[in-house]
Scaffold this active site. Sequence first.
Site, PDB file in Angstrom:
ATOM      1  N   LYS A  40     -58.794  72.796  43.004  1.00  0.00           N
ATOM      2  CA  LYS A  40     -57.789  73.269  43.964  1.00  0.00           C
ATOM      3  C   LYS A  40     -58.316  74.450  44.758  1.00  0.00           C
ATOM      4  O   LYS A  40     -58.087  74.550  45.963  1.00  0.00           O
ATOM      5  CB  LYS A  40     -56.498  73.682  43.248  1.00  0.00           C
ATOM      6  CG  LYS A  40     -55.640  72.504  42.828  1.00  0.00           C
ATOM      7  CD  LYS A  40     -54.275  72.979  42.367  1.00  0.00           C
ATOM      8  CE  LYS A  40     -53.455  71.857  41.756  1.00  0.00           C
ATOM      9  NZ  LYS A  40     -52.211  72.314  41.162  1.00  0.00           N
ATOM     10  N   LYS A  83     -57.777  59.200  39.956  1.00  0.00           N
ATOM     11  CA  LYS A  83     -56.429  59.063  39.390  1.00  0.00           C
ATOM     12  C   LYS A  83     -55.380  59.013  40.504  1.00  0.00           C
ATOM     13  O   LYS A  83     -55.586  59.588  41.577  1.00  0.00           O
ATOM     14  CB  LYS A  83     -56.132  60.196  38.405  1.00  0.00           C
ATOM     15  CG  LYS A  83     -55.885  61.527  39.062  1.00  0.00           C
ATOM     16  CD  LYS A  83     -55.213  62.547  38.156  1.00  0.00           C
ATOM     17  CE  LYS A  83     -54.972  63.802  38.990  1.00  0.00           C
ATOM     18  NZ  LYS A  83     -54.308  64.883  38.393  1.00  0.00           N
ATOM     19  N   LYS A 129     -50.288  62.541  44.184  1.00  0.00           N
ATOM     20  CA  LYS A 129     -49.541  62.690  45.444  1.00  0.00           C
ATOM     21  C   LYS A 129     -50.447  63.146  46.582  1.00  0.00           C
ATOM     22  O   LYS A 129     -50.130  62.964  47.751  1.00  0.00           O
ATOM     23  CB  LYS A 129     -48.384  63.680  45.259  1.00  0.00           C
ATOM     24  CG  LYS A 129     -48.856  65.049  44.867  1.00  0.00           C
ATOM     25  CD  LYS A 129     -47.740  66.049  44.766  1.00  0.00           C
ATOM     26  CE  LYS A 129     -48.251  67.427  44.426  1.00  0.00           C
ATOM     27  NZ  LYS A 129     -48.930  67.549  43.146  1.00  0.00           N
TER      28      LYS A 129
HETATM   29  P1  TYM Z   1     -48.018  67.399  36.825  1.00  0.00           P
HETATM   30  O1  TYM Z   1     -46.744  67.889  37.405  1.00  0.00           O
HETATM   31  O2  TYM Z   1     -49.209  67.279  37.714  1.00  0.00           O
HETATM   32  O3  TYM Z   1     -47.822  65.979  36.145  1.00  0.00           O
HETATM   33  C1  TYM Z   1     -46.802  65.721  35.185  1.00  0.00           C
HETATM   34  C2  TYM Z   1     -47.339  64.768  34.127  1.00  0.00           C
HETATM   35  O4  TYM Z   1     -47.785  63.543  34.725  1.00  0.00           O
HETATM   36  C3  TYM Z   1     -49.087  63.219  34.246  1.00  0.00           C
HETATM   37  N1  TYM Z   1     -49.826  62.482  35.287  1.00  0.00           N
HETATM   38  C4  TYM Z   1     -50.492  61.335  35.073  1.00  0.00           C
HETATM   39  N2  TYM Z   1     -50.666  60.600  33.959  1.00  0.00           N
HETATM   40  C5  TYM Z   1     -51.385  59.455  34.076  1.00  0.00           C
HETATM   41  N3  TYM Z   1     -51.956  59.033  35.244  1.00  0.00           N
HETATM   42  C6  TYM Z   1     -51.805  59.750  36.384  1.00  0.00           C
HETATM   43  N4  TYM Z   1     -52.344  59.327  37.522  1.00  0.00           N
HETATM   44  C7  TYM Z   1     -51.042  60.958  36.323  1.00  0.00           C
HETATM   45  N5  TYM Z   1     -50.703  61.884  37.256  1.00  0.00           N
HETATM   46  C8  TYM Z   1     -49.956  62.811  36.606  1.00  0.00           C
HETATM   47  C9  TYM Z   1     -49.718  64.569  33.960  1.00  0.00           C
HETATM   48  O5  TYM Z   1     -50.812  64.445  33.053  1.00  0.00           O
HETATM   49  C10 TYM Z   1     -48.561  65.344  33.383  1.00  0.00           C
HETATM   50  O6  TYM Z   1     -48.422  65.102  31.990  1.00  0.00           O
HETATM   51  N6  TYM Z   1     -49.876  71.441  34.516  1.00  0.00           N
HETATM   52  C11 TYM Z   1     -48.902  70.363  34.409  1.00  0.00           C
HETATM   53  C12 TYM Z   1     -47.446  70.838  34.274  1.00  0.00           C
HETATM   54  C13 TYM Z   1     -47.175  71.736  33.116  1.00  0.00           C
HETATM   55  C14 TYM Z   1     -47.153  71.361  31.748  1.00  0.00           C
HETATM   56  C15 TYM Z   1     -46.751  72.554  31.037  1.00  0.00           C
HETATM   57  C16 TYM Z   1     -47.410  70.196  31.052  1.00  0.00           C
HETATM   58  C17 TYM Z   1     -46.825  73.057  33.185  1.00  0.00           C
HETATM   59  N7  TYM Z   1     -46.562  73.552  31.953  1.00  0.00           N
HETATM   60  C18 TYM Z   1     -46.635  72.552  29.651  1.00  0.00           C
HETATM   61  C19 TYM Z   1     -47.299  70.200  29.669  1.00  0.00           C
HETATM   62  C20 TYM Z   1     -46.907  71.374  28.980  1.00  0.00           C
HETATM   63  C21 TYM Z   1     -48.976  69.524  35.671  1.00  0.00           C
HETATM   64  O7  TYM Z   1     -49.401  69.968  36.695  1.00  0.00           O
HETATM   65  O8  TYM Z   1     -48.397  68.281  35.551  1.00  0.00           O
END
Ligand code: TYM
Length: 352
Positions: free
Chosen positions: A133, A216, A219
């Site tokens: 990022k 992967k 968005k």
């Molecule tokens: P975020 O908001 O990007 O995504 C939410 C969840 O979706 C999963 N994910 C995917 N899994 C499989 N294939 C994909 N293409 C795919 N795209 C997204 C992500 O792995 C995630 O589980 N940093 C985290 C948010 C967060 C968090 C936390 C997660 C903040 N605090 C504490 C767990 C525990 C994030 O950006 O997820």
Amino acid sequence: MTSTMSASPSSAPASTAPVNQPPRVLSGIQPTADSFQVGNYLGAIRRWVDLQETHDAFYCVVDQHAITVDYDPQVLRHRTLLSFAQLMAAGLDPQRATIFVQSHVPEHSQLSWVLQCMTGFGEAGRMTQFKDKSAREGADRSTVGLFTYPVLQAADILIYQADGVPVGEDQRQHLELTRDLAQRFNSRFGETFVVPTALIVADTAKILDLADPTSKMSKSSPSGCLFLLDDERVLTKKIKTAVTDSGREIALDRESKPGVSNLLSLIGAFTDRTPEQVATDLQGGGYGDLKTAAIDAVLSFTGPFAAAVAELMADPGELTRLMNLGAHRAREAAAPTLAAVYDRVGFVQLPD
Ligand code: TYM
């Protein structure tokens, strides 16, 4: 990072779950788009729904993480409500799980500060999501918040003493940092945190971009991304034009047929079959049949999902009432951990 301070470890963990308490899980999702995408749902949220039946489950919309990159306050407010509504439309139940918004529970950022003071600069700099990022944004436009993002994520998890964290593969490195920080704190100040485990389901750990099955689904690449709230026609078109692989055979082979295998995983996950079963069921068919099956599988979920989201969004008063309920429960669970941490690091406690 090496620790140089000595400590006087006390033996009791800050919060010991009662004997019959089910294990605890926590996870979070960012409100950074106008819709969740299929990767979010299959990689994480679908599992969250199952886990609320067997676990003491905490799920949050991480609005504080969403301000680490450029954002618009009005849009953020709307997306936070919309994310909360989508979690419920996907099947999360406020009676079975604690569903809340991160900024409503100040204990996360309070713990985050303590953890930041135990995180090495180089250690934070090695996080690949930060590197990606910040490379995109440029050094001058990257915020310190983006740099410390994974430490706030560690606090989200550790403040609840979560045993498990259901996430997709892209979160594995952040989970490793969380485990390192928990262990570092425990060895320096005495057993305080549960060291959590990442719960990642192999078949759906990484849903791939339909237009480029080497990366992967995300968005940031909308043409290959299936948003759950996309219009039916848009979803159909994106699946019809999905990149498949050379050859004509429907077979699961993630190395040589990533596009086909991705569609098999997607169909399997939406129809409760393994990708292998789907491949067997479609044997003898062509890529056209594979795509038709994928369209049917996706639309059978997204149609009712979009209707449920619209219904929930029509009553924002009820949504904020449910957020309030979640926030109260979350704060109750978070407060004992923060109190123990503040005590152990040497902050003077005031009388009640
Ligand atoms: P975020 O908001 O990007 O995504 C939410 C969840 O979706 C999963 N994910 C995917 N899994 C499989 N294939 C994909 N293409 C795919 N795209 C997204 C992500 O792995 C995630 O589980 N940093 C985290 C948010 C967060 C968090 C936390 C997660 C903040 N605090 C504490 C767990 C525990 C994030 O950006 O997820």
